[in-house]
Design an enzyme around this catalytic site. Sequence first.
Site, PDB file in Angstrom:
ATOM      1  N   GLY A  14       0.779  -1.226   0.000  1.00 56.39           N
ATOM      2  CA  GLY A  14       0.000   0.000   0.000  1.00 56.39           C
ATOM      3  C   GLY A  14       0.813   1.279   0.000  1.00 56.39           C
ATOM      4  N   SER A  15       2.062   1.210  -0.437  1.00 56.69           N
ATOM      5  CA  SER A  15       2.869   2.436  -0.459  1.00 56.69           C
ATOM      6  C   SER A  15       2.289   3.471  -1.418  1.00 56.69           C
ATOM      7  CB  SER A  15       4.330   2.125  -0.804  1.00 56.69           C
ATOM      8  OG  SER A  15       4.438   1.526  -2.078  1.00 56.69           O
ATOM      9  N   ASN A  16       1.759   3.033  -2.551  1.00 58.02           N
ATOM     10  CA  ASN A  16       1.108   3.984  -3.457  1.00 58.02           C
ATOM     11  C   ASN A  16      -0.188   4.522  -2.861  1.00 58.02           C
ATOM     12  OD1 ASN A  16       2.502   4.648  -5.933  1.00 58.02           O
ATOM     13  ND2 ASN A  16       2.412   2.471  -6.423  1.00 58.02           N
ATOM     14  N   ARG A  60     -12.449 -13.825  -4.115  1.00 59.45           N
ATOM     15  CA  ARG A  60     -12.711 -13.935  -5.549  1.00 59.45           C
ATOM     16  C   ARG A  60     -14.200 -14.083  -5.841  1.00 59.45           C
ATOM     17  NH1 ARG A  60      -9.306 -14.053  -9.636  1.00 59.45           N
ATOM     18  NH2 ARG A  60      -7.488 -14.639  -8.426  1.00 59.45           N
ATOM     19  N   ASN A 104      -4.973   2.398 -13.899  1.00 62.81           N
ATOM     20  CA  ASN A 104      -3.965   1.511 -13.324  1.00 62.81           C
ATOM     21  C   ASN A 104      -2.596   2.137 -13.545  1.00 62.81           C
ATOM     22  OD1 ASN A 104      -2.886  -0.930 -12.190  1.00 62.81           O
ATOM     23  ND2 ASN A 104      -2.393  -1.613 -14.254  1.00 62.81           N
ATOM     24  N   HIS A 106       1.285   0.806 -14.212  1.00 62.29           N
ATOM     25  CA  HIS A 106       2.067  -0.381 -14.552  1.00 62.29           C
ATOM     26  C   HIS A 106       3.550  -0.032 -14.459  1.00 62.29           C
ATOM     27  CE1 HIS A 106       2.671  -4.323 -16.290  1.00 62.29           C
ATOM     28  NE2 HIS A 106       3.614  -3.792 -17.042  1.00 62.29           N
TER      29      HIS A 106
END
Length: 191
Positions: A14-16, A60, A104, A106
């Site tokens: 979770g650093s971002n 899921r 997203n 990448h």
Amino acid sequence: MKTKKIILFASGSGSNVENIANYFKLRNDVTICCVLTNKSDAKVIERCNRLEINALFFNRQAFSKSDFILNMLQSLEPDLIVLAGFLWKIPEAITNAFPNKIINIHPALLPKYGGKGMYGMNVHNAVKEQQETETGITIHYVNAQYDEGAIIKQAKAPIAINDTAEDIASKVHQLEYEYFPIVIDEILSKQ
């Protein structure tokens, strides 16, 4: 002025997520509604507790075999859904319900090093093995295919001949921290 709502998806540390939360924390016009994770032991949950952000674990079944997550997202009415280190493919029902509202990041310069299984150190090892002279990040919209949505922003960093895969990862993380919140802000300001 209407407050813009962000929902974050994460699978790891979770650093971002923390970087994005810190970027927007003093803003009244943007709020992080919640962070969703597919791992019950993900470190992002600890970060969310510390940052006082709602976090929810799902399996899921809830994500791709039922409409549970889709219905929850629709009820929260996010302005933007941000994948910040989230490893599962987004079901088509969700991408269809939120066209051009899911992004997203990448850890490579797409279209190189994208697709199923290309995440984290898998990407950085592949970049090193191919003796690339640069690496970078790609921020893109999410569609029904892995890493094939329209590119919003790319940022590059040079690779020295003696850089290890870990060095490459560090350079990519710096680009993520620098550009991801800014691009999110820019997208929200255009809505």
